[in-house]
Design an enzyme around this catalytic site. Structure first.
Site, mmCIF file in Angstrom:
data_model
loop_
_atom_site.group_PDB
_atom_site.id
_atom_site.type_symbol
_atom_site.label_atom_id
_atom_site.label_comp_id
_atom_site.label_asym_id
_atom_site.label_seq_id
_atom_site.Cartn_x
_atom_site.Cartn_y
_atom_site.Cartn_z
ATOM 1 N N HIS A 140 0.837 -1.202 0.000
ATOM 2 C CA HIS A 140 0.000 0.000 0.000
ATOM 3 C C HIS A 140 0.871 1.252 0.000
ATOM 4 O O HIS A 140 2.096 1.179 0.182
ATOM 5 C CB HIS A 140 -0.903 0.037 1.242
ATOM 6 C CG HIS A 140 -0.148 0.178 2.535
ATOM 7 N ND1 HIS A 140 0.578 -0.853 3.098
ATOM 8 C CD2 HIS A 140 0.012 1.240 3.366
ATOM 9 C CE1 HIS A 140 1.134 -0.442 4.222
ATOM 10 N NE2 HIS A 140 0.820 0.834 4.402
ATOM 11 N N ASP A 180 0.456 5.085 2.032
ATOM 12 C CA ASP A 180 -0.369 5.635 3.112
ATOM 13 C C ASP A 180 -1.315 6.723 2.600
ATOM 14 O O ASP A 180 -0.905 7.609 1.843
ATOM 15 C CB ASP A 180 0.517 6.225 4.211
ATOM 16 C CG ASP A 180 1.420 5.170 4.827
ATOM 17 O OD1 ASP A 180 1.042 3.985 4.830
ATOM 18 O OD2 ASP A 180 2.517 5.537 5.296
ATOM 19 N N HIS A 195 4.807 0.271 0.194
ATOM 20 C CA HIS A 195 5.546 -0.489 1.202
ATOM 21 C C HIS A 195 4.684 -1.620 1.759
ATOM 22 O O HIS A 195 3.452 -1.604 1.623
ATOM 23 C CB HIS A 195 6.082 0.407 2.314
ATOM 24 C CG HIS A 195 5.038 1.194 3.033
ATOM 25 N ND1 HIS A 195 4.490 2.357 2.545
ATOM 26 C CD2 HIS A 195 4.427 0.982 4.223
ATOM 27 C CE1 HIS A 195 3.607 2.831 3.385
ATOM 28 N NE2 HIS A 195 3.532 2.010 4.421
ATOM 29 N N ARG A 234 5.115 6.123 14.068
ATOM 30 C CA ARG A 234 4.998 6.684 12.711
ATOM 31 C C ARG A 234 4.376 8.068 12.735
ATOM 32 O O ARG A 234 3.371 8.293 13.411
ATOM 33 C CB ARG A 234 4.141 5.766 11.828
ATOM 34 C CG ARG A 234 4.307 6.065 10.352
ATOM 35 C CD ARG A 234 3.396 5.234 9.493
ATOM 36 N NE ARG A 234 2.128 5.905 9.272
ATOM 37 C CZ ARG A 234 1.104 5.389 8.583
ATOM 38 N NH1 ARG A 234 1.217 4.165 8.077
ATOM 39 N NH2 ARG A 234 -0.003 6.046 8.423
#
Ligand code: SIN
Length: 302
Positions: A120, A122, A278, A293
């Site tokens: 995917h 983000d 990623h 994150r």
């Protein structure tokens, strides 16, 4: 997938391809299509202008940059990220105590499902998708839990001229609903991500973006569909879209477009969500993996 280029293993071989900034910073390309390691920047301190420039340039060129042996408090992580754009407060990930800007990427020894285990990019479900994400490792398994990255520049550039021409006119629909909403496996109780993934009622977004984007910073073209969040081409049914999307997904994860990063505590990965995908490998059952994150806002891609 598992034969993807091992980014750490490539360090020595590519050292002589490094580019020096002043006498201090080095940027070492780590695999043919994606990823570079930047040495000799302490991310806990405000960046000097040449350090910021080196990171911007390497991110534009390599799609994801890695740093080793960092020691960041949450406030320092936030200050580092804020130098690259406004911080996006993630509405689905549990945040760490006292810092809504920092999303927790956690898997405990007794948990089976991991966060980010499908290819995917983000926030493609947002109208204004994220620019980048900065992931900082606190605790990682002794072996396993690596992250794979794929270059969407390389994926686009290696399509035939005919297919590039066809894709140029297409847009695709992306959604958060099936991944984070009430209908998702998580909230339907089919995996153990509940408690780590929150607020299903906020998963209402659908967004439409070009299938091929012109990157807002580099001007390069990149493929902008992904297996986790893209539902279909605009104006096509999901069934009609399936074969072409599957072809693009198989093509985009060809091993020559992919690099693999082995985490250590203190490692940082900063990726560009417009030019990479990623995937977090989930091959370490029975061990804890904990990372923080921060996601940075981007600009419209339409
Ligand atoms: C993510 O998808 O943001 C998590 C990646 C990782 O845990 O390696």
């Amino acid at each position: 997938m598992m034969s993807a280029t091992n980014i750490s293993g490539k360090l020595a071989a590519n050292h002589d391809r490094s580019k020096a900034y002043g006498r201090e910073i080095s940027v070492r390309k780590l695999s043919p299509s994606v990823g570079a390691e930047i040495d000799r920047i302490d991310l806990s301190r405000p960046l000097a202008s040449h350090e910021k420039l080196a990171i911007d340039e390497a991110l534009g060129r390599h799609g994801v940059v890695f740093f080793r042996d960092q020691n960041l408090t949450p406030d320092q992580h936030i200050r580092f990220a804020a130098q690259f754009g406004p911080i996006n407060i993630n509405r689905f990930f549990k945040s760490i105590d006292g810092h809504p800007e920092i999303a927790e990427v956690r898997k405990e020894p007794h948990q089976e499902a991991n966060i980010g285990g499908l290819w995917h990019t983000d926030h493609s479900y947002d109208q204004i998708p994220a620019k980048g994400s900065i992931l900082y490792a606190l605790e990682v398994p002794e072996v396993g839990g690596d992250t794979l990255f794929a270059s969407m520049y390389a994926a686009y550039e290696h399509l035939s001229d005919g297919l590039k021409h066809t894709l140029q006119g297409l847009r695709a629909v992306h959604s958060s609903r099936h991944v984070f909403g009430a209908e998702s496996k998580t909230h339907a109780g089919e995996n153990d991500l509940k408690g780590r993934i929150l607020n299903p009622e906020l998963a209402t977004q659908d967004a439409v973006h070009p299938v091929v984007i012109t990157h807002p910073d580099t001007g390069r073209k990149a493929l902008y569909v992904n297996p986790n969040f893209t539902l279909r081409f605009e104006g096509w049914t999901a069934e009609e879209s399936r074969s072409l999307l599957s072809y693009l997904y198989d093509h985009a994860k060809r091993e020559e477009f992919v690099g693999r990063f082995q985490w250590r505590p203190g490692s940082v990965a900063f990726w560009d969500n417009r030019s990479t995908w990623h995937l977090a490998l989930n091959d370490y059952q029975g061990e804890r993996r904990l990372l923080h994150r921060i996601t940075i806002d981007g600009v419209s891609l339409s």
